[in-house]
Scaffold this motif. Structure first.
Motif, PDB file in Angstrom:
ATOM      1  N   VAL A  33       0.827  -1.202   0.000  1.00  0.00           N
ATOM      2  CA  VAL A  33       0.000   0.000   0.000  1.00  0.00           C
ATOM      3  C   VAL A  33       0.864   1.255   0.000  1.00  0.00           C
ATOM      4  O   VAL A  33       0.679   2.162  -0.814  1.00  0.00           O
ATOM      5  CB  VAL A  33      -0.960   0.015   1.209  1.00  0.00           C
ATOM      6  CG1 VAL A  33      -1.790   1.295   1.217  1.00  0.00           C
ATOM      7  CG2 VAL A  33      -1.858  -1.218   1.188  1.00  0.00           C
ATOM      8  N   ASP A  34       1.821   1.302   0.915  1.00  0.00           N
ATOM      9  CA  ASP A  34       2.707   2.461   1.042  1.00  0.00           C
ATOM     10  C   ASP A  34       4.051   2.127   0.408  1.00  0.00           C
ATOM     11  O   ASP A  34       4.934   1.554   1.050  1.00  0.00           O
ATOM     12  CB  ASP A  34       2.885   2.834   2.515  1.00  0.00           C
ATOM     13  CG  ASP A  34       3.674   4.119   2.698  1.00  0.00           C
ATOM     14  OD1 ASP A  34       4.128   4.687   1.683  1.00  0.00           O
ATOM     15  OD2 ASP A  34       3.837   4.541   3.855  1.00  0.00           O
ATOM     16  N   LYS A  35       4.216   2.492  -0.853  1.00  0.00           N
ATOM     17  CA  LYS A  35       5.437   2.165  -1.581  1.00  0.00           C
ATOM     18  C   LYS A  35       6.647   2.963  -1.088  1.00  0.00           C
ATOM     19  O   LYS A  35       7.774   2.709  -1.493  1.00  0.00           O
ATOM     20  CB  LYS A  35       5.234   2.425  -3.077  1.00  0.00           C
ATOM     21  CG  LYS A  35       4.256   1.471  -3.748  1.00  0.00           C
ATOM     22  CD  LYS A  35       4.812   0.059  -3.810  1.00  0.00           C
ATOM     23  CE  LYS A  35       3.904  -0.856  -4.612  1.00  0.00           C
ATOM     24  NZ  LYS A  35       4.457  -2.208  -4.780  1.00  0.00           N
ATOM     25  N   ALA A  36       6.400   3.945  -0.218  1.00  0.00           N
ATOM     26  CA  ALA A  36       7.510   4.728   0.328  1.00  0.00           C
ATOM     27  C   ALA A  36       8.263   3.961   1.412  1.00  0.00           C
ATOM     28  O   ALA A  36       9.376   4.340   1.789  1.00  0.00           O
ATOM     29  CB  ALA A  36       7.002   6.055   0.887  1.00  0.00           C
ATOM     30  N   LYS A  37       7.652   2.892   1.938  1.00  0.00           N
ATOM     31  CA  LYS A  37       8.312   2.083   2.955  1.00  0.00           C
ATOM     32  C   LYS A  37       9.294   1.144   2.262  1.00  0.00           C
ATOM     33  O   LYS A  37       8.900   0.194   1.610  1.00  0.00           O
ATOM     34  CB  LYS A  37       7.283   1.294   3.767  1.00  0.00           C
ATOM     35  CG  LYS A  37       6.410   2.166   4.657  1.00  0.00           C
ATOM     36  CD  LYS A  37       5.480   1.323   5.503  1.00  0.00           C
ATOM     37  CE  LYS A  37       4.633   2.202   6.428  1.00  0.00           C
ATOM     38  NZ  LYS A  37       3.711   1.390   7.259  1.00  0.00           N
ATOM     39  N   ILE A  38      10.555   1.465   2.430  1.00  0.00           N
ATOM     40  CA  ILE A  38      11.601   0.733   1.723  1.00  0.00           C
ATOM     41  C   ILE A  38      12.636   0.207   2.701  1.00  0.00           C
ATOM     42  O   ILE A  38      13.059   0.916   3.617  1.00  0.00           O
ATOM     43  CB  ILE A  38      12.285   1.646   0.683  1.00  0.00           C
ATOM     44  CG1 ILE A  38      11.272   2.084  -0.382  1.00  0.00           C
ATOM     45  CG2 ILE A  38      13.462   0.937   0.030  1.00  0.00           C
ATOM     46  CD1 ILE A  38      11.835   3.054  -1.393  1.00  0.00           C
ATOM     47  N   ARG A  39      13.026  -1.027   2.517  1.00  0.00           N
ATOM     48  CA  ARG A  39      14.123  -1.602   3.297  1.00  0.00           C
ATOM     49  C   ARG A  39      15.367  -1.600   2.423  1.00  0.00           C
ATOM     50  O   ARG A  39      15.362  -2.099   1.295  1.00  0.00           O
ATOM     51  CB  ARG A  39      13.775  -3.033   3.714  1.00  0.00           C
ATOM     52  CG  ARG A  39      14.900  -3.771   4.444  1.00  0.00           C
ATOM     53  CD  ARG A  39      14.451  -5.164   4.833  1.00  0.00           C
ATOM     54  NE  ARG A  39      13.360  -5.099   5.803  1.00  0.00           N
ATOM     55  CZ  ARG A  39      12.617  -6.144   6.134  1.00  0.00           C
ATOM     56  NH1 ARG A  39      12.830  -7.318   5.563  1.00  0.00           N
ATOM     57  NH2 ARG A  39      11.669  -6.019   7.034  1.00  0.00           N
ATOM     58  N   LYS A  40      16.448  -1.009   2.942  1.00  0.00           N
ATOM     59  CA  LYS A  40      17.704  -0.961   2.212  1.00  0.00           C
ATOM     60  C   LYS A  40      18.807  -1.638   3.019  1.00  0.00           C
ATOM     61  O   LYS A  40      18.819  -1.571   4.247  1.00  0.00           O
ATOM     62  CB  LYS A  40      18.110   0.491   1.918  1.00  0.00           C
ATOM     63  CG  LYS A  40      17.215   1.196   0.919  1.00  0.00           C
ATOM     64  CD  LYS A  40      17.758   2.575   0.608  1.00  0.00           C
ATOM     65  CE  LYS A  40      16.912   3.297  -0.430  1.00  0.00           C
ATOM     66  NZ  LYS A  40      17.455   4.636  -0.756  1.00  0.00           N
ATOM     67  N   ALA A  41      19.731  -2.263   2.335  1.00  0.00           N
ATOM     68  CA  ALA A  41      20.865  -2.893   2.999  1.00  0.00           C
ATOM     69  C   ALA A  41      22.003  -3.029   1.995  1.00  0.00           C
ATOM     70  O   ALA A  41      21.786  -2.987   0.780  1.00  0.00           O
ATOM     71  CB  ALA A  41      20.486  -4.258   3.553  1.00  0.00           C
TER      72      ALA A  41
END
Length: 250
Positions: A33-41
């Motif tokens: 729903v919220d494409k702004a929630k991003i996991r980066k590593a």
């Protein structure tokens, strides 16, 4: 009852020398729903012709910083080779044995996962970090992926659990764009393997590991106390939100 296993030095211990390493950027849109929630590593894989060893660079750097701050007061963080025990890692060998490790109060838990992607190699070619790469596609754990591999680095490995192509995989993206792995640095000179595998571990299922994680979080929420204005109180437990767009859909 716990059963502990020992890695056999003849075939499961990663060589102290690696033929090189590749650093990857991992980007994952974890919420549908919220494409702004991003996991980066960012993580690194050491590789040889028969095995690869991946670990999280940020977790390693945090462990290194803790070791530096503690010095000799806590020798568990380092040894004479300055090796650091990671919080988690993935090992892939040519028999497609994948191990995920989780460190919990000096115990190591490993999950064995056997995977083999069914790749279709296409004629498309492009440059990735100045390496000539060829396109391949596959469906894995519910996602359709496009990958670019280079035969200039003749090892059948790539980021995360991807493997089985006739060259190192430098880029993998699923068709939705929600999951992306991109090589950001490549070293093809022989290097020391600075990550130390546990000699003793308990092999568990994915479900059991999730239970161990939940129990660990529950113990922290129950036992952790906060002091404010001279009084101690238990903080409101944080509820771990389950992501609705996991990397493995199946």
């Amino acid at each position: 009852m716990k059963y502990f296993f020992i890695f056999l030095f003849s075939n499961l211990i990663f060589s102290q020398k690696a033929d090189g390493y590749i650093d990857y950027q991992y980007i994952h849109k974890v919420d549908l729903v919220d494409k702004a929630k991003i996991r980066k590593a960012q993580f690194r894989i050491f590789f040889t012709p028969s095995k690869t060893f991946a670990y999280d660079l940020n977790k390693y750097n945090r462990s290194l910083e803790i070791a530096k701050q503690l010095g000799d007061q806590n020798p568990e963080f380092k040894n004479e080779k300055n090796q650091i025990k990671p919080n988690d890692f993935i090992i892939i060998d040519l028999q497609k044995q994948i191990y995920n490790s989780f460190e919990y109060k000096n115990s190591s838990y490993l999950v064995k996962d056997t995977v083999l992607q069914d790749w279709t190699i296409l004629e498309d070619k492009k440059l990735v970090l100045n390496y000539s790469c060829q396109k391949a596609i596959t469906t894995f754990r519910g996602r359709d992926y496009e990958a670019w591999f280079t035969s200039d680095i003749p090892v059948p490995f790539g980021p995360w659990k991807f493997n089985g192509l006739p060259g190192a995989i430098l880029s993998v993206v699923d068709k939705t764009g929600d999951v992306e792995f991109s090589a950001i640095k490549i070293n093809t000179a022989q290097v020391d393997n600075i990550i130390e595998e546990p000699l003793y571990y308990e092999e568990v299922t994915k479900e059991k590991l999730a239970e161990i994680n939940d129990n660990y979080t529950s113990q922290i929420n129950t036992n952790f106390m906060v002091t404010k204005n001279g009084e101690q109180y238990a903080p409101v437990p944080k509820i771990k939100k389950k992501i609705n767009n996991p990397i493995e859909l199946q």
